[in-house]
Design a protein around this motif. Structure first.
Motif, PDB file in Angstrom:
ATOM      1  N   LEU A  29       0.818  -1.208   0.000  1.00  0.00           N
ATOM      2  CA  LEU A  29       0.000   0.000   0.000  1.00  0.00           C
ATOM      3  C   LEU A  29       0.856   1.264   0.000  1.00  0.00           C
ATOM      4  CD1 LEU A  29      -2.676  -1.083   2.639  1.00  0.00           C
ATOM      5  CD2 LEU A  29      -2.804  -1.273   0.145  1.00  0.00           C
ATOM      6  N   ARG A  39      -0.887  -5.101   2.630  1.00  0.00           N
ATOM      7  CA  ARG A  39      -2.172  -5.740   2.918  1.00  0.00           C
ATOM      8  C   ARG A  39      -2.132  -7.166   2.382  1.00  0.00           C
ATOM      9  NH1 ARG A  39      -6.092  -2.710   0.104  1.00  0.00           N
ATOM     10  NH2 ARG A  39      -6.581  -1.451   1.933  1.00  0.00           N
ATOM     11  N   GLU A  52      -3.880  -5.530   7.279  1.00  0.00           N
ATOM     12  CA  GLU A  52      -2.848  -4.555   6.947  1.00  0.00           C
ATOM     13  C   GLU A  52      -1.820  -4.512   8.070  1.00  0.00           C
ATOM     14  OE1 GLU A  52      -5.030  -0.976   6.427  1.00  0.00           O
ATOM     15  OE2 GLU A  52      -6.011  -1.637   4.575  1.00  0.00           O
TER      16      GLU A  52
END
Length: 218
Positions: A29, A39, A52
């Protein structure tokens, strides 16, 4: 009343075990300079979830004891918590393939201008297993000597204002239990050192003891 620690009269070992679940998907991410926010799509058998977390290279810390049973603590500013924290010398394992003890010795020289002849593994832990995969090894370092003046590291940024202080191990433990010291390596390392000392240091492991929890770098 049973406390759940015995079965048929035999003690049950309390040992963390490797038990990975299948990762169906992985996404970066945010790519950072040192660590990334990622993630994963994880199959938990009964359901699929997204988690995450921070993908972290790992770190080391050093509980440094002198001949008078004093521990070396450094006061350093930590911006995420907006505080100056008392900590042991510590640093990232961001050199690929570097043995953890070598990294710890480098941090000790750079942050405290010290060299240690005697090294042991004191304790290992995950810093925040619900939010990142950072594994941290705390070493015990003794038999100290100073780094020669012409080989001293020039400290920059937050390290430039580091304050060093020698504190009796008992006083450091008391500060932890009062809630005056919050750095996790200081809390874990100081209390581990007090516990190991009480047992005659028999719990110490070799400096190169196996450490399967350390993240394997690509």
């Amino acid at each position: 009343m049973s406390d759940g620690t015995q079965v048929s009269g035999s003690p049950v070992a309390v040992v963390d075990v490797l038990a990975p679940r299948q990762v169906l998907g992985h996404e970066v991410l945010v790519e950072g300079r040192i660590f990334d926010l990622v993630r994963d799509e994880v199959d938990l058998d009964h359901t699929v979830v997204h988690r995450e977390y921070v993908d972290h290279p790992g770190a080391v810390a050093v509980i440094v004891l002198d001949e008078d049973d004093r521990v070396l603590l450094l006061k350093q500013y930590r911006h995420p918590v907006r505080r100056e924290l008392w900590e042991p010398p510590a640093g990232l394992l961001d050199v690929a393939g570097e043995p953890a003890q070598v990294g710890a010795a480098r941090e000790l020289a750079e942050e405290a201008d010290l060299v240690a002849r005697t090294w042991h593994t004191l304790v290992d832990y995950y810093t925040t297993p619900g939010g990142n995969n950072e594994a941290l090894r705390v070493f015990l370092a003794r038999d100290l000597s100073p780094v020669p003046d012409d080989q001293r590291h020039v400290r920059e940024d937050e390290e430039r204002d580091i304050e060093l202080r020698w504190v009796s191990l008992d006083d450091a433990a008391a500060a932890v239990l009062r809630g005056d010291v919050h750095n996790p390596s200081a809390v874990v390392g100081v209390l581990a050192a007090v516990t190991s000392r009480a047992g005659g240091w028999t719990s110490l492991r070799p400096a190169d003891a196996p450490w399967p929890e350390r993240r394997q770098q690509a």
